[in-house]
Design a protein around this motif. Sequence first.
Motif, PDB file in Angstrom:
ATOM      1  N   HIS A 142       0.958  -1.165  -0.022  1.00 32.34           N
ATOM      2  CA  HIS A 142      -0.088  -0.023  -0.191  1.00 32.34           C
ATOM      3  C   HIS A 142       1.010   1.171   0.189  1.00 32.34           C
ATOM      4  N   GLU A 143       1.145   1.665  -1.253  1.00 32.29           N
ATOM      5  CA  GLU A 143       2.254   2.573  -1.362  1.00 32.29           C
ATOM      6  C   GLU A 143       1.881   4.056  -0.781  1.00 32.29           C
ATOM      7  N   ASP A 144       0.505   4.248  -0.728  1.00 35.33           N
ATOM      8  CA  ASP A 144       0.147   5.609  -0.053  1.00 35.33           C
ATOM      9  C   ASP A 144      -0.160   5.308   1.470  1.00 35.33           C
ATOM     10  N   GLU A 145      -0.276   4.382   1.974  1.00 35.25           N
ATOM     11  CA  GLU A 145      -0.225   4.217   3.487  1.00 35.25           C
ATOM     12  C   GLU A 145       1.204   3.725   4.076  1.00 35.25           C
ATOM     13  N   MET A 146       1.877   4.733   4.593  1.00 36.63           N
ATOM     14  CA  MET A 146       3.310   4.565   5.170  1.00 36.63           C
ATOM     15  C   MET A 146       3.197   4.152   6.718  1.00 36.63           C
ATOM     16  N   PRO A 165       5.917   1.276   3.124  1.00 36.51           N
ATOM     17  CA  PRO A 165       4.424   1.024   2.629  1.00 36.51           C
ATOM     18  C   PRO A 165       3.976  -0.278   3.571  1.00 36.51           C
ATOM     19  N   HIS A 411       8.171   3.266  -7.502  1.00 37.24           N
ATOM     20  CA  HIS A 411       6.957   2.384  -7.813  1.00 37.24           C
ATOM     21  C   HIS A 411       7.197   1.336  -8.564  1.00 37.24           C
ATOM     22  N   ARG A 509      11.574   9.209  -1.182  1.00 35.98           N
ATOM     23  CA  ARG A 509      12.014   7.781  -0.856  1.00 35.98           C
ATOM     24  C   ARG A 509      13.664   7.471  -0.885  1.00 35.98           C
TER      25      ARG A 509
END
Length: 553
Positions: A142-146, A165, A411, A509
């Motif tokens: 989940h790249e938008d939920e760190m 993530p 990504h 990143r």
Amino acid sequence: MSGYLPLEQKQELWAVQDRAKAAERSVVMTLGDAIAKLMEAIGHEHGNENARRAICELYWDRFIAAEQRDDEMDMAYYRSLLLTYGREWYTGRLKGNGTLVIRTRCFECKCLRPVGSKERGQRGTTAVDAGAGPGGLDVILHEDEMVETPWDGDSSGEGDRNLIPRVELRGAARHGHDSSCRATDLAGADVRIFEYAEFKRRLVPTYPEGLARVLGIAENEIAARKREAAVRAEANPPCLSPEDGLYLGPTPTLPVPIPPGSYLLLIEKAGFARLRCPVLIHREEKAERTITLYAPGDCPTGLVVVPAGEFTYGETEAGHELETRRIGDFFIGVNPVTCAEYLEFLNDLAATDPAQAKSRAPRAAEQVGHYWEPDENGVFRMPSPGDRRLAAGGRQRDWRPDQPVTCVSWHDALAYCRWKSGKDGRVYLLPTEEQREKAARGVDSRSFPFGRYCDPTFCNVRDSFPDGSRMVGVGEFPLDESPYGAMGMAGNTREWCLNDGGRRWRNWRALRGGSCDQSTWHSHAGRRFGNQPNGVNWIHGFRLMSPCGSGAD
């Protein structure tokens, strides 16, 4: 302190720094006065034992401080003074011998075997999810939920933790050991020990001369073994032969008296993968190390084990403090992902989602200037040999199958990890900064994978070739090898890491490692870099990490 803070706030810090310097000057002056008075007492009464003991205590403190900062000149200076005024008291202390005991263990469960394999059996598996790959495992990042690093033993320090993530597994209850797994003692593993010694500006594992003398081995045998080890160190690539090590016996080993220093253990047992484990022995330390061995099926192909333990994190030139951190076992790629490996991913993706495959092909910018194009059948191919196309950053590079893939975003790297996880039935991620740094430098605070110094012949950097920088195939600089056997961590390509840049750089990143287009300064294992997650660059690639502990949902 952030550069944008107002002058008033900086002045408070400057005042503290000034007071600290004044206190340091006072300590130095007091020390000088004390030494002068003690020397006067020794002069008045030759051999005054009390004065000699007192001055040696002062010299000993300075010697230990020099040792902690790795200042060889000051160490030699204070060692000479200690032997001059207190030889009878400090000869043994200067040797600083400790003891070392090695134990080995293993996990009898099959939690690290590929999901869906016959070897894995029932434990840790569920029905295959519809979205899982051929291996029965789907790793959702989940790249938008760190979130904070979930797996056991990882430590990013306090106050400014890096985030990664959120990892979700489908097609498996978990992958990797968790608190329900039980390690069992494993006896009978053969342990050989090497000492890291400087050889032509590199730290190379060689016959442990000092330990051999402590153990009473004859001088002629020590000399012969050192000559043999030197021959293998000259080889290209260097050869780590068990014959160059000193056999400590089977595990659990008996306590061995050992001089302080940096060592490498080579541990072998039938039915388990051979393991390299660097060990740092501190002065007079009673060291006990318990090391986990893994069956060949536990370790993914092309990755090596980095055993758990402490290591030095960071570097001081950028104004940061060195830290001691501890992380658990993990597997790291021997090499970065190559063009050939990435091409397989693209073509697999193109069979179901041609548009996404095209968007993830190596390119000059976020979504323009693609270097790899599909043919009339939708099959991606690399440019022909000798077709040197402009890459991101305005540089030219060719695209050999054995070269690291670059010009891909963070990504894209995560998409590759997901594909590879489904294909193999194992969890693959990018390494965190902490994992990559430990995998590069080991445990003895070295600045580079191969030692304290960096030379353009050791790794692929800007000055490695007389006619300009170039990308090379993985393994073409065999001296660029870490203590664990990971290659190319100081040069050739900089690599994406899993985590963000910390509190101030949440939208970036992290990247680590030197590159073929930069100086040796950038090759320091503790040096941090970063970019936007959708950014691409001709020197930015990635390598795989596979966790040994479960941390997924």
